[in-house]
Scaffold this active site. Sequence first.
Site, PDB file in Angstrom:
ATOM      1  N   HIS A 218     -69.642 -28.234  13.620  1.00 14.23           N
ATOM      2  CA  HIS A 218     -69.625 -29.566  14.235  1.00 14.23           C
ATOM      3  C   HIS A 218     -68.534 -30.486  13.684  1.00 14.23           C
ATOM      4  O   HIS A 218     -68.306 -31.574  14.209  1.00 14.23           O
ATOM      5  CB  HIS A 218     -70.978 -30.271  14.058  1.00 14.23           C
ATOM      6  CG  HIS A 218     -71.179 -30.821  12.665  1.00 14.23           C
ATOM      7  ND1 HIS A 218     -71.605 -30.053  11.627  1.00 14.23           N
ATOM      8  CD2 HIS A 218     -70.977 -32.071  12.155  1.00 14.23           C
ATOM      9  CE1 HIS A 218     -71.676 -30.803  10.530  1.00 14.23           C
ATOM     10  NE2 HIS A 218     -71.299 -32.025  10.818  1.00 14.23           N
ATOM     11  N   ARG A 219     -67.860 -30.068  12.625  1.00 16.66           N
ATOM     12  CA  ARG A 219     -66.877 -30.939  11.955  1.00 16.66           C
ATOM     13  C   ARG A 219     -65.750 -31.281  12.930  1.00 16.66           C
ATOM     14  O   ARG A 219     -65.213 -30.392  13.596  1.00 16.66           O
ATOM     15  CB  ARG A 219     -66.365 -30.111  10.799  1.00 16.66           C
ATOM     16  CG  ARG A 219     -65.873 -30.682   9.549  1.00 16.66           C
ATOM     17  CD  ARG A 219     -66.591 -31.713   8.809  1.00 16.66           C
ATOM     18  NE  ARG A 219     -67.850 -31.336   8.223  1.00 16.66           N
ATOM     19  CZ  ARG A 219     -68.802 -32.224   7.904  1.00 16.66           C
ATOM     20  NH1 ARG A 219     -68.619 -33.512   8.118  1.00 16.66           N
ATOM     21  NH2 ARG A 219     -69.930 -31.840   7.373  1.00 16.66           N
TER      22      ARG A 219
END
Length: 380
Positions: A218-219
Amino acid sequence: MKIVTVIGARPQIIKAAALSRAIKLHYANEIQEVIVHTGQHYDENMSQVFFDELDIPRPDHNLHVGSASHGVQTARMTEGIEAILIKERPDFLVLYGDTNSTLAGAVAAAKIHVPIVHIEAGLRSFNKAMPEEINRIVCDHCSTLLFTPTQAGVENLMREGFQMDNDGPFNINNPKVWHCGDIMYDNSLHFAEIAEAKNNIISELGLKGKDFVLATIHRDSNTDHPERLSAIFNALIRLSKECLIVLPLHPRTDKLLKTNLNEDLQKQIFNSLNIKIIPPVSFLEMIALERNARLVMTDSGGVQKEAYFFKKPCIILRPETEWVEIVETGNAILADADETRIMEAWCHFEERPPMTFPEIFGDGHAAEFTLEKIISSKVL
Ligand code: UD1
Ligand code: UDP
């Protein structure tokens, strides 16, 4: 004593469970907690599910800020938190980690002289291109009581001029640092037993008796860059020929998969029988997945640590980590968003699975330690 706690993003809601539980069990006569949810995360499975499952008190205030650019989101939160602090007049503002909700709380409180307690202080990636690195540096330097989970956190703060042997009274100009262990270790120990009894995700997903890799991505440094996101998914396609992959998908990644991966790669991923993409899961379900996985592959801060708590090897999809100890002990490998390095890390752990996981995250009582110090600290 009255504290206001600000939460907003998924991991902060989960972290808050540890302190709220310890207040309820041991300090209900001494501490009144007022919870503010900024609304940074708002989908049912990114927010409400954790309140339902983890026995966290309902927020007293919800700012409903939702998603927006960094500036807009942080500004809306700052305005809302300031108004609440003026109304509630707490003894402390408690902030977790390094999200925009943390930054907003820090700026709002510091300017009107509400002392800040920062939990998860001192962590650094030394990469200021990460929004989280900016948020945590600002928050640490606005705080009065800093609770750091690791020895690396202590050393980072000392390097930035924080003292370890100073006496009270404490304030923003004479802050106090404590090395206290990790409240997420408290939570993982506490909820692991409950997770065993209370969810069926392993059988629901048909994973009983099967080997699988648990992956999360998700970064922004991965999701927002087509070449990096493609490299990670190309590695997942290669890996899926050797092992089943379970991927609970963050909404950010869900949206960007469709724009940042080419059609052919998308087809391969969505048609693969060996890649199970599922919506975000609850924390108890996540614990069950982590405990049963063969290996964890993630760019999440929380998930890489939980892999360690549950004694699983971890491939970190980042160039660096704040949790340096898990790499130094050989239990995690930094593979970045690099297809070759990811596959090499997989082969390394297949040949030499890690056997020892030294206790580096405390004794499972970080929340009680933190509350004792909040109550007994002289602050002026
Ligand atoms: C945020 C934190 C990050 C943390 C992560 C935990 C910042 C700068 N980043 O990143 O440090 O690791 O939370 O998960 O604070 N969205 C939804 N539904 C939701 C929430 C988000 O659809 O309930 C989508 C929206 O399209 C939104 C995007 O996800 O624009 C990103 O959300 P945001 O909270 O801005 O950042 P995260 O990537 O979640
Ligand atoms: N998590 C969860 N469900 C999921 C993915 C993660 O409950 O589908 C939990 C995970 O166990 C960890 C926390 O969310 O406790 C980590 O949050 P995230 O990866 O979103 O953020 P980070 O830790 O990187 O800030």
